[in-house]
Design a protein around this motif. Structure first.
Motif, PDB file in Angstrom:
ATOM      1  N   THR A  64       0.894  -1.126  -0.137  1.00 56.43           N
ATOM      2  CA  THR A  64      -0.065   0.141  -0.036  1.00 56.43           C
ATOM      3  C   THR A  64       0.818   1.224  -0.074  1.00 56.43           C
ATOM      4  O   THR A  64       2.025   1.277   0.277  1.00 56.43           O
ATOM      5  CB  THR A  64      -0.958   0.067   1.165  1.00 56.43           C
ATOM      6  N   PRO A  65       0.221   2.546  -0.323  1.00 55.95           N
ATOM      7  CA  PRO A  65       1.248   3.516  -0.414  1.00 55.95           C
ATOM      8  C   PRO A  65       1.649   4.039   0.925  1.00 55.95           C
ATOM      9  O   PRO A  65       1.136   3.707   1.976  1.00 55.95           O
ATOM     10  CB  PRO A  65       0.083   4.667  -0.852  1.00 55.95           C
ATOM     11  N   VAL A  66       2.949   4.655   0.660  1.00 55.40           N
ATOM     12  CA  VAL A  66       3.517   5.158   1.971  1.00 55.40           C
ATOM     13  C   VAL A  66       3.788   6.700   2.047  1.00 55.40           C
ATOM     14  O   VAL A  66       3.743   7.235   1.183  1.00 55.40           O
ATOM     15  CB  VAL A  66       4.940   4.504   2.004  1.00 55.40           C
ATOM     16  N   LEU A  67       3.189   7.045   3.380  1.00 57.19           N
ATOM     17  CA  LEU A  67       3.449   8.565   3.707  1.00 57.19           C
ATOM     18  C   LEU A  67       4.695   8.516   4.596  1.00 57.19           C
ATOM     19  O   LEU A  67       4.755   7.740   5.718  1.00 57.19           O
ATOM     20  CB  LEU A  67       2.188   9.051   4.648  1.00 57.19           C
ATOM     21  N   GLU A  68       5.743   9.236   4.042  1.00 59.80           N
ATOM     22  CA  GLU A  68       6.851   9.649   4.575  1.00 59.80           C
ATOM     23  C   GLU A  68       6.995  10.892   5.410  1.00 59.80           C
ATOM     24  O   GLU A  68       6.856  11.860   4.850  1.00 59.80           O
ATOM     25  CB  GLU A  68       8.199   9.559   3.913  1.00 59.80           C
ATOM     26  N   LEU A  69       6.663  10.831   6.969  1.00 62.83           N
ATOM     27  CA  LEU A  69       6.552  12.133   7.669  1.00 62.83           C
ATOM     28  C   LEU A  69       7.863  12.281   8.187  1.00 62.83           C
ATOM     29  O   LEU A  69       8.662  11.860   9.132  1.00 62.83           O
ATOM     30  CB  LEU A  69       5.689  11.880   8.948  1.00 62.83           C
ATOM     31  N   HIS A  70       8.772  13.230   7.403  1.00 63.74           N
ATOM     32  CA  HIS A  70       9.939  13.737   8.016  1.00 63.74           C
ATOM     33  C   HIS A  70      10.079  14.328   9.158  1.00 63.74           C
ATOM     34  O   HIS A  70      10.895  14.519  10.029  1.00 63.74           O
ATOM     35  CB  HIS A  70      10.786  14.451   6.763  1.00 63.74           C
ATOM     36  N   ARG A  71       9.073  15.349   9.213  1.00 60.10           N
ATOM     37  CA  ARG A  71       8.931  16.381  10.482  1.00 60.10           C
ATOM     38  C   ARG A  71       7.359  16.428  10.759  1.00 60.10           C
ATOM     39  O   ARG A  71       6.555  17.210  10.549  1.00 60.10           O
ATOM     40  CB  ARG A  71       9.449  17.746  10.029  1.00 60.10           C
ATOM     41  N   PRO A  72       6.919  15.343  11.711  1.00 62.77           N
ATOM     42  CA  PRO A  72       5.835  15.104  12.109  1.00 62.77           C
ATOM     43  C   PRO A  72       5.244  16.396  12.745  1.00 62.77           C
ATOM     44  O   PRO A  72       3.905  16.687  12.526  1.00 62.77           O
ATOM     45  CB  PRO A  72       5.918  13.720  13.023  1.00 62.77           C
TER      46      PRO A  72
END
Length: 418
Positions: A64-72
């Motif tokens: 499934t698609p990935v959300l990369e949160l670099h600075r949450p």
């Protein structure tokens, strides 16, 4: 010296040019609330979420698609302060990324109705910002709104459009397109279908409202029609005139800067491709009355329009969105029902033909975005920085996801006057 925020990846944020992208809203309390709502949404969506501290609970599994949160923290605070505007600004700032941005946004689009908890939904209208008065489509406002998008740079648009310089949905002949040559053929197919359905041929008096860069005017002139084409963009007008002349059609096609409200005359056919979205709901009656006034007895009007569900349109029609702020000021995507209601109330026209082809628009946008991303260095040489690149790439991906998820569609609607 121009102030900049801390660079994220390879993108430095020019605080003078992008003040709301460079500045992270200060409220940590509201950010905490936004985090709780986001975590609830993540758990319901078919996505995976990764942060520097590890993965977050989410509804997606492998593939499934990935959300990369670099600075949450910055992401949640922007979301709290600006909603979907903050979501887009957070991407522009580099707070988050996605290996497959379209797939991620499509997943968000498919779960759009569930992103806000039900008890909070009545408060959305109160929380959403409203359209600034300066962006209403008065005659001066419409010119300003159009300049902000279409007068960016003809060279910029040429980086990702095909040789026809057509900036609207293409019509493919089944199956995915491979390259820009396929896109050019599909754009000609779209134009030809609209001209066929409006019966444009030798001697036809054709009015085009919204010139683009001249592809439809040239195609119609090559059929022997006499074309009047109007745009509010000086950049478009200049290049369209040059393209018309280069095609040997200057004696049959006249391109000028004019507002549809100023037009007079009687035409056998009118073509208006993806222009009604820029009119604004307040001015729909004026626009459709103009179509009626300008269409000769027995004439036809060919509209190509991006559309959305009627209930969703009504719920969002006064909202000020990320798309308004950064891409298309003053616009509103109509519903088919809204178009039909205006036609019945303001005109003697009737619907004679319709075609929906939202999947083709998704494919068009896929090709545009691939070409735009490949031209990043050329865009930078034209003066468009890394934040602009992320903004424009997000706009193209966001739009493609809208068509793939079914939140928006596109139609050719042909109207006929008795």
């Amino acid at each position: 010296m121009t102030a900049t925020a801390e660079p994220v990846g390879t993108t430095a944020v020019d605080a003078a040019r992008w003040p709301d992208v460079a500045r992270v809203p200060p409220s940590r309390v509201r950010g905490t609330v936004a985090r709780a709502i986001s975590l609830r949404a993540f758990a319901r969506l078919p996505i995976r979420v990764r942060t520097p501290g590890g993965p977050l609970p989410s509804g997606g599994g492998p593939g499934t698609p990935v959300l990369e949160l670099h600075r949450p923290d910055a992401f949640y605070r922007r979301l709290a302060a600006g909603g979907l505007i903050g979501f887009g600004e957070s991407y522009m700032a580099g707070d988050w990324d996605a290996p497959d941005l379209v797939a991620l946004l499509t997943a968000f689009g498919g779960g759009f109705a569930d992103l806000v908890p039900r008890p909070l939904r009545p408060l959305r209208a109160l929380a959403l910002p409203t359209q600034p008065r300066a962006e209403r489509n008065t005659r001066s406002g419409a010119r300003s709104n159009i300049r902000r998008h279409y007068d960016l740079s003809n060279e910029l648009f040429a980086l990702f459009l095909d040789e026809t310089m057509t900036y609207s949905a293409a019509l493919f002949d089944g199956g995915p397109a491979a390259d820009r040559a396929d896109l050019a053929a599909a754009q000609h197919r779209k134009i030809d279908r609209l001209l066929d359905r409006t019966r444009v041929g030798p001697g036809t008096r054709l009015l085009e409202i919204g010139t683009g860069w001249g592809a439809l005017a040239i195609r119609a002139a090559q059929r022997g029609a006499r074309v009047d084409s109007v745009t509010l963009s000086r950049e478009q007008c200049d290049l369209a005139r040059a393209r018309v002349a280069a095609a040997g059609a200057a004696d049959r096609a006249d391109v000028r800067v004019a507002d549809y409200r100023e037009l007079r005359g009687s035409y056998d056919a009118i073509a208006s491709v993806e222009m009604v979205e820029a009119v604004g709901e307040r001015y729909w009656p004026v626009y459709f009355t103009a179509l009626d006034r300008l269409t000769a007895p027995g004439g036809r009007v060919g509209l190509q329009a991006i559309t959305m569900d009627h209930a969703r349109m009504r719920a969002s029609r006064s909202a000020y969105t990320w798309m308004h702020k950064y891409v298309f000021p003053g616009g509103l995507i109509p519903s088919v029902r809204a178009i039909e209601e205006q036609v019945r109330a303001r005109t003697a026209l009737r619907v004679a033909d319709r075609l929906r082809f939202g999947g083709d628009y998704a494919e068009t946008l896929r090709l545009w975005r691939a070409a735009f991303d490949a031209g990043r260095e050329q865009a930078a040489a034209l003066g468009f920085d890394g934040v602009f690149h992320r903004m424009w790439s997000f706009y193209l991906a966001y739009s493609e996801a809208g068509f793939r998820s079914g939140l928006i569609d596109v139609e050719q609607i042909v109207l006929e006057r008795a």
